[in-house]
Scaffold this motif. Structure first.
Motif, PDB file in Angstrom:
ATOM      1  N   ARG A 149       0.987  -2.620  15.372  1.00 40.09           N
ATOM      2  CA  ARG A 149       1.209  -2.760  13.936  1.00 40.09           C
ATOM      3  C   ARG A 149       1.739  -1.443  13.392  1.00 40.09           C
ATOM      4  O   ARG A 149       1.469  -0.369  13.927  1.00 40.09           O
ATOM      5  CB  ARG A 149      -0.062  -3.174  13.208  1.00 40.09           C
ATOM      6  CG  ARG A 149      -1.217  -2.224  13.361  1.00 40.09           C
ATOM      7  CD  ARG A 149      -2.502  -2.819  12.768  1.00 40.09           C
ATOM      8  NE  ARG A 149      -3.569  -1.839  12.937  1.00 40.09           N
ATOM      9  CZ  ARG A 149      -4.137  -1.187  11.942  1.00 40.09           C
ATOM     10  NH1 ARG A 149      -3.766  -1.416  10.701  1.00 40.09           N
ATOM     11  NH2 ARG A 149      -5.079  -0.310  12.175  1.00 40.09           N
ATOM     12  N   VAL A 150       2.512  -1.550  12.346  1.00 38.28           N
ATOM     13  CA  VAL A 150       3.111  -0.390  11.722  1.00 38.28           C
ATOM     14  C   VAL A 150       2.141   0.131  10.669  1.00 38.28           C
ATOM     15  O   VAL A 150       1.620  -0.618   9.839  1.00 38.28           O
ATOM     16  CB  VAL A 150       4.464  -0.740  11.076  1.00 38.28           C
ATOM     17  CG1 VAL A 150       5.061   0.454  10.355  1.00 38.28           C
ATOM     18  CG2 VAL A 150       5.415  -1.276  12.132  1.00 38.28           C
ATOM     19  N   ILE A 151       1.880   1.432  10.725  1.00 37.60           N
ATOM     20  CA  ILE A 151       0.980   2.061   9.777  1.00 37.60           C
ATOM     21  C   ILE A 151       1.810   2.741   8.686  1.00 37.60           C
ATOM     22  O   ILE A 151       2.701   3.542   8.985  1.00 37.60           O
ATOM     23  CB  ILE A 151       0.096   3.120  10.468  1.00 37.60           C
ATOM     24  CG1 ILE A 151      -0.574   2.545  11.728  1.00 37.60           C
ATOM     25  CG2 ILE A 151      -0.914   3.715   9.505  1.00 37.60           C
ATOM     26  CD1 ILE A 151      -1.488   1.391  11.498  1.00 37.60           C
ATOM     27  N   GLU A 152       1.546   2.370   7.447  1.00 36.80           N
ATOM     28  CA  GLU A 152       2.256   2.970   6.339  1.00 36.80           C
ATOM     29  C   GLU A 152       1.769   4.398   6.133  1.00 36.80           C
ATOM     30  O   GLU A 152       0.559   4.668   6.125  1.00 36.80           O
ATOM     31  CB  GLU A 152       2.022   2.154   5.069  1.00 36.80           C
ATOM     32  CG  GLU A 152       2.749   2.701   3.860  1.00 36.80           C
ATOM     33  CD  GLU A 152       2.429   1.930   2.607  1.00 36.80           C
ATOM     34  OE1 GLU A 152       2.650   2.478   1.517  1.00 36.80           O
ATOM     35  OE2 GLU A 152       1.942   0.786   2.705  1.00 36.80           O
ATOM     36  N   ILE A 153       2.706   5.303   5.979  1.00 36.03           N
ATOM     37  CA  ILE A 153       2.368   6.700   5.732  1.00 36.03           C
ATOM     38  C   ILE A 153       2.434   6.944   4.239  1.00 36.03           C
ATOM     39  O   ILE A 153       3.470   6.709   3.614  1.00 36.03           O
ATOM     40  CB  ILE A 153       3.340   7.657   6.476  1.00 36.03           C
ATOM     41  CG1 ILE A 153       3.272   7.372   7.971  1.00 36.03           C
ATOM     42  CG2 ILE A 153       3.011   9.108   6.151  1.00 36.03           C
ATOM     43  CD1 ILE A 153       4.310   8.121   8.771  1.00 36.03           C
ATOM     44  N   LYS A 154       1.329   7.409   3.694  1.00 33.39           N
ATOM     45  CA  LYS A 154       1.271   7.653   2.256  1.00 33.39           C
ATOM     46  C   LYS A 154       1.494   9.131   1.992  1.00 33.39           C
ATOM     47  O   LYS A 154       0.941   9.986   2.677  1.00 33.39           O
ATOM     48  CB  LYS A 154      -0.077   7.212   1.704  1.00 33.39           C
ATOM     49  CG  LYS A 154      -0.314   5.711   1.912  1.00 33.39           C
ATOM     50  CD  LYS A 154      -1.664   5.311   1.415  1.00 33.39           C
ATOM     51  CE  LYS A 154      -1.873   3.831   1.684  1.00 33.39           C
ATOM     52  NZ  LYS A 154      -3.178   3.376   1.370  1.00 33.39           N
ATOM     53  N   GLY A 155       2.302   9.401   0.998  1.00 32.90           N
ATOM     54  CA  GLY A 155       2.559  10.781   0.629  1.00 32.90           C
ATOM     55  C   GLY A 155       1.604  11.247  -0.464  1.00 32.90           C
ATOM     56  O   GLY A 155       0.840  10.452  -1.029  1.00 32.90           O
ATOM     57  N   GLU A 156       1.667  12.543  -0.763  1.00 40.32           N
ATOM     58  CA  GLU A 156       0.827  13.074  -1.839  1.00 40.32           C
ATOM     59  C   GLU A 156       1.436  12.695  -3.168  1.00 40.32           C
ATOM     60  O   GLU A 156       2.631  12.713  -3.344  1.00 40.32           O
ATOM     61  CB  GLU A 156       0.767  14.600  -1.727  1.00 40.32           C
ATOM     62  CG  GLU A 156       0.010  15.061  -0.515  1.00 40.32           C
ATOM     63  CD  GLU A 156      -0.080  16.571  -0.498  1.00 40.32           C
ATOM     64  OE1 GLU A 156      -0.257  17.183  -1.564  1.00 40.32           O
ATOM     65  OE2 GLU A 156       0.025  17.113   0.591  1.00 40.32           O
TER      66      GLU A 156
END
Length: 151
Positions: free
Chosen positions: A143-150
Motif C-alpha cells: 500500500r502507498v503511504i501518504e507523506i504529510k508535510g509540515e
C-alpha cells in the motif's frame, strides 16, 4: 573404414525412459502398471503455470479432454489440491495405431505461502485450462503511504 552413425538424443532419451519404465513395472506410454494393478501414484500429472502479482496468485492447469465435472479443487489449510480424471474415448470400430496422451487419474498439490487469503479461492474452466485465482491477504498487499508535510 568406419561408418558414421547419426546421434539422435531424443531416441536415446526414449530408450532410457523405456528401460526405466520396464524396471519399475510401468508402461512407458501412459504410466500405468504392466501387472494390471492400480498404482499408488496418479496415472499422469498435468502441467501448471503459476503467476503472481500484487493482488494474488494465478494457477493455470492444462487438462484438455477433461470434463469440468471430472475435476475437483480443494483448499485445506495452506494446501491447494487439484484432482481429476481423463477417461479414454474407446471405440470398437477404430484401430488405434498410436496412443501418446495419458489417461486416468491425476493429482497436484501446492503448498501456498502464508500471505494468501484461503477464503478467496476461485476456479474457472476455460478451453481445457483450469484457472485458479487466490487473492493475497489484505495485510500482505503493498500500500502507498501518504507523506504529510509540515503546515
Amino acid at each position: 573404414m568406419n561408418a558414421l552413425i547419426r546421434w539422435d538424443p531424443f531416441r536415446e532419451l526414449a530408450d532410457v525412459h523405456g528401460r526405466l519404465s520396464s524396471i519399475l513395472g510401468r508402461s512407458p506410454q501412459n504410466g500405468t502398471s504392466n501387472q494390471g494393478e492400480t498404482p499408488a501414484s496418479p496415472d499422469w500429472s498435468p502441467v501448471v503455470d503459476i503467476a503472481e502479482n500484487d493482488g494474488g496468485y494465478l494457477l493455470k492447469v492444462e487438462i484438455p479432454g477433461v470434463r469440468e465435472d471430472a475435476v475437483s479443487v480443494r483448499m485445506e489449510g495452506r494446501s491447494l489440491s487439484v484432482q481429476g480424471e481423463r477417461k479414454p474415448e474407446w471405440s470398437d470400430d477404430v484401430r488405434y495405431l498410436r496412443m501418446e496422451r495419458a489417461y486416468g487419474a491425476f493429482s497436484r498439490v501446492f503448498q501456498l505461502p502464508e500471505n494468501v487469503n484461503p477464503d478467496s479461492v476461485e476456479a474457472r474452466f476455460k478451453h481445457g485450462v483450469l484457472e485458479i485465482h487466490i487473492a493475497k491477504s489484505e495485510a500482505s498487499k503493498p500500500r502507498v503511504i501518504e507523506i504529510k508535510g509540515e503546515t
